[in-house]
Write a protein that holds these residues in place. Structure first.
Motif, PDB file in Angstrom:
ATOM      1  N   LEU A  29      48.094  44.191  27.008  1.00  0.00           N
ATOM      2  CA  LEU A  29      47.714  43.896  28.388  1.00  0.00           C
ATOM      3  C   LEU A  29      47.866  42.406  28.637  1.00  0.00           C
ATOM      4  N   GLU A  30      48.497  42.068  29.759  1.00  0.00           N
ATOM      5  CA  GLU A  30      48.635  40.674  30.158  1.00  0.00           C
ATOM      6  C   GLU A  30      47.886  40.473  31.469  1.00  0.00           C
ATOM      7  N   ILE A  31      46.993  39.491  31.492  1.00  0.00           N
ATOM      8  CA  ILE A  31      46.154  39.234  32.667  1.00  0.00           C
ATOM      9  C   ILE A  31      46.526  37.867  33.230  1.00  0.00           C
ATOM     10  N   GLU A  32      47.068  37.860  34.424  1.00  0.00           N
ATOM     11  CA  GLU A  32      47.509  36.615  35.022  1.00  0.00           C
ATOM     12  C   GLU A  32      46.318  35.818  35.554  1.00  0.00           C
ATOM     13  N   SER A  33      46.466  34.515  35.606  1.00  0.00           N
ATOM     14  CA  SER A  33      45.427  33.663  36.180  1.00  0.00           C
ATOM     15  C   SER A  33      45.221  34.024  37.647  1.00  0.00           C
ATOM     16  N   GLY A  34      43.960  34.087  38.048  1.00  0.00           N
ATOM     17  CA  GLY A  34      43.633  34.446  39.418  1.00  0.00           C
ATOM     18  C   GLY A  34      43.527  35.933  39.659  1.00  0.00           C
ATOM     19  N   ALA A  35      43.625  36.733  38.584  1.00  0.00           N
ATOM     20  CA  ALA A  35      43.536  38.189  38.724  1.00  0.00           C
ATOM     21  C   ALA A  35      42.130  38.613  39.140  1.00  0.00           C
ATOM     22  N   LYS A 162      30.995  26.437  34.666  1.00  0.00           N
ATOM     23  CA  LYS A 162      31.818  25.780  33.638  1.00  0.00           C
ATOM     24  C   LYS A 162      33.291  25.718  34.008  1.00  0.00           C
ATOM     25  N   ASN A 163      33.656  26.285  35.171  1.00  0.00           N
ATOM     26  CA  ASN A 163      35.073  26.419  35.529  1.00  0.00           C
ATOM     27  C   ASN A 163      35.838  27.137  34.412  1.00  0.00           C
ATOM     28  N   PRO A 164      35.420  28.369  34.088  1.00  0.00           N
ATOM     29  CA  PRO A 164      35.983  29.053  32.924  1.00  0.00           C
ATOM     30  C   PRO A 164      37.391  29.568  33.152  1.00  0.00           C
ATOM     31  N   THR A 165      38.092  29.827  32.044  1.00  0.00           N
ATOM     32  CA  THR A 165      39.407  30.460  32.098  1.00  0.00           C
ATOM     33  C   THR A 165      39.293  31.879  32.632  1.00  0.00           C
ATOM     34  N   LEU A 166      38.186  32.538  32.279  1.00  0.00           N
ATOM     35  CA  LEU A 166      38.019  33.959  32.546  1.00  0.00           C
ATOM     36  C   LEU A 166      36.538  34.239  32.791  1.00  0.00           C
ATOM     37  N   MET A 191      34.809  34.056  45.620  1.00  0.00           N
ATOM     38  CA  MET A 191      34.960  33.072  44.547  1.00  0.00           C
ATOM     39  C   MET A 191      36.365  33.145  43.942  1.00  0.00           C
ATOM     40  N   ASN A 192      36.883  34.364  43.840  1.00  0.00           N
ATOM     41  CA  ASN A 192      38.238  34.558  43.332  1.00  0.00           C
ATOM     42  C   ASN A 192      39.260  33.909  44.258  1.00  0.00           C
ATOM     43  N   GLU A 193      39.095  34.114  45.570  1.00  0.00           N
ATOM     44  CA  GLU A 193      40.048  33.584  46.544  1.00  0.00           C
ATOM     45  C   GLU A 193      39.902  32.071  46.706  1.00  0.00           C
ATOM     46  N   ARG A 194      38.656  31.599  46.723  1.00  0.00           N
ATOM     47  CA  ARG A 194      38.397  30.185  46.991  1.00  0.00           C
ATOM     48  C   ARG A 194      38.693  29.312  45.777  1.00  0.00           C
ATOM     49  N   ARG A 195      38.302  29.785  44.592  1.00  0.00           N
ATOM     50  CA  ARG A 195      38.407  28.968  43.392  1.00  0.00           C
ATOM     51  C   ARG A 195      39.582  29.356  42.492  1.00  0.00           C
ATOM     52  N   GLY A 196      40.177  30.521  42.765  1.00  0.00           N
ATOM     53  CA  GLY A 196      41.247  31.004  41.898  1.00  0.00           C
ATOM     54  C   GLY A 196      40.742  31.489  40.557  1.00  0.00           C
ATOM     55  N   THR A 197      39.442  31.803  40.483  1.00  0.00           N
ATOM     56  CA  THR A 197      38.842  32.257  39.228  1.00  0.00           C
ATOM     57  C   THR A 197      39.351  33.643  38.851  1.00  0.00           C
ATOM     58  N   THR A 198      39.662  33.834  37.588  1.00  0.00           N
ATOM     59  CA  THR A 198      40.115  35.127  37.081  1.00  0.00           C
ATOM     60  C   THR A 198      38.903  35.983  36.732  1.00  0.00           C
ATOM     61  N   PHE A 199      38.819  37.164  37.342  1.00  0.00           N
ATOM     62  CA  PHE A 199      37.725  38.094  37.081  1.00  0.00           C
ATOM     63  C   PHE A 199      38.265  39.351  36.413  1.00  0.00           C
ATOM     64  N   VAL A 200      37.555  39.824  35.391  1.00  0.00           N
ATOM     65  CA  VAL A 200      37.843  41.120  34.772  1.00  0.00           C
ATOM     66  C   VAL A 200      36.539  41.908  34.720  1.00  0.00           C
ATOM     67  N   PHE A 201      36.545  43.105  35.292  1.00  0.00           N
ATOM     68  CA  PHE A 201      35.365  43.955  35.350  1.00  0.00           C
ATOM     69  C   PHE A 201      35.524  45.146  34.417  1.00  0.00           C
ATOM     70  N   SER A 202      34.427  45.532  33.789  1.00  0.00           N
ATOM     71  CA  SER A 202      34.343  46.820  33.120  1.00  0.00           C
ATOM     72  C   SER A 202      33.409  47.675  33.958  1.00  0.00           C
ATOM     73  N   THR A 203      33.882  48.843  34.402  1.00  0.00           N
ATOM     74  CA  THR A 203      33.072  49.579  35.376  1.00  0.00           C
ATOM     75  C   THR A 203      33.435  51.052  35.444  1.00  0.00           C
ATOM     76  N   HIS A 204      32.499  51.829  35.957  1.00  0.00           N
ATOM     77  CA  HIS A 204      32.801  53.190  36.380  1.00  0.00           C
ATOM     78  C   HIS A 204      32.439  53.361  37.854  1.00  0.00           C
ATOM     79  N   ASP A 205      32.119  52.245  38.524  1.00  0.00           N
ATOM     80  CA  ASP A 205      31.709  52.259  39.929  1.00  0.00           C
ATOM     81  C   ASP A 205      32.954  52.253  40.830  1.00  0.00           C
ATOM     82  N   PRO A 206      33.131  53.272  41.670  1.00  0.00           N
ATOM     83  CA  PRO A 206      34.291  53.300  42.574  1.00  0.00           C
ATOM     84  C   PRO A 206      34.349  52.095  43.509  1.00  0.00           C
TER      85      PRO A 206
END
Length: 236
Positions: A29-35, A162-166, A191-206
């Protein structure tokens, strides 16, 4: 395209009582910055294990996990802890705030771990984020004085300071009502749109899945599908 994280043929095997449990089976899996990416799947599909691998909370049995320009294999526990403190932010379903600290102190704590010595700089960054997540005026309260939604906003600010990578969010809507969950998803999208922060969620919530712009579904420890989607805008 800048890559925030990359997994190559990652496997994770747990051994308990002589029994092998294959939690993750050859995931690439490849996750691009800002995902704004959601990892979904039924219980036991491997999504939490995969999030732990991305968060350097665990290391793979085989394959490679790279965060930014650093692989996590072979690092000592101390080095992994320092790496997490510097490059990764976490949002948990149980918030994981320190009850005896104020809102400001909870958000500031990662900066102290990072070694940001200048108190004025720490305060500036914390106050800026508290304003962005809608907690202006609540900095001196303690977690027990806040609603569940407000506590999750504190957790988001703490992850971002912390301005994290992920930023990794494990079931971030699990312990809040549906209306508050929608507010929290809109906030993280902002926050994703404004800061370009990359978010990855683990979820079962639609709800979380609908807001993601990329949806990876796991089944039996493998990628069953990987789809780009529009996601819901934060004003939807």
């Amino acid at each position: 395209m800048t890559v925030a994280a990359k997994l190559e043929e990652v496997r994770k095997i747990y051994r308990t009582g002589g029994v092998e449990v294959h939690a993750v089976r050859g995931v690439s899996l490849e996750i691009e910055s800002g995902a704004f990416l959601s990892i979904a799947g039924p219980s036991g599909s491997g999504k939490t294990t995969l999030l732990n691998l991305l968060g350097a909370l665990d290391t793979p049995s085989a394959g490679t996990v790279r965060i930014g320009d650093r692989t996590t294999q072979g690092l000592s526990a101390r080095t992994l802890a320092d790496f997490r403190n510097t490059h990764l932010g976490f949002v948990f379903q149980t918030f994981n705030l320190i009850p005896v600290l104020t809102v400001r102190e909870n958000v500031e704590f990662p900066l102290q771990l990072q070694g940001v010595a200048e108190r004025g700089e720490r305060r500036r960054r914390v106050d800026e984020l508290l304003g962005e997540v809608g907690l202006h005026g609540l900095a001196e309260r303690r977690p027990g004085e806040l609603s569940g939604g407000q506590q999750q906003r504190v957790a988001i600010a703490r992850a971002l300071v912390k301005n994290p990578t992920l930023v990794l969010a494990d079931e971030p809507t699990a312990n809040i009502d549906s209306e508050t969950a929608l507010e929290i998803m809109r906030l993280m999208q902002q926050m994703n749109e404004r800061r370009g922060t990359t978010f990855v969620f683990s979820t079962h919530d639609p709800l979380v899945m609908r807001h993601a712009t990329r949806l990876v579904r796991l089944l039996d420890g493998q990628v069953a599908s990987d789809e780009r989607q529009g996601g819901l805008r934060h004003d939807t």
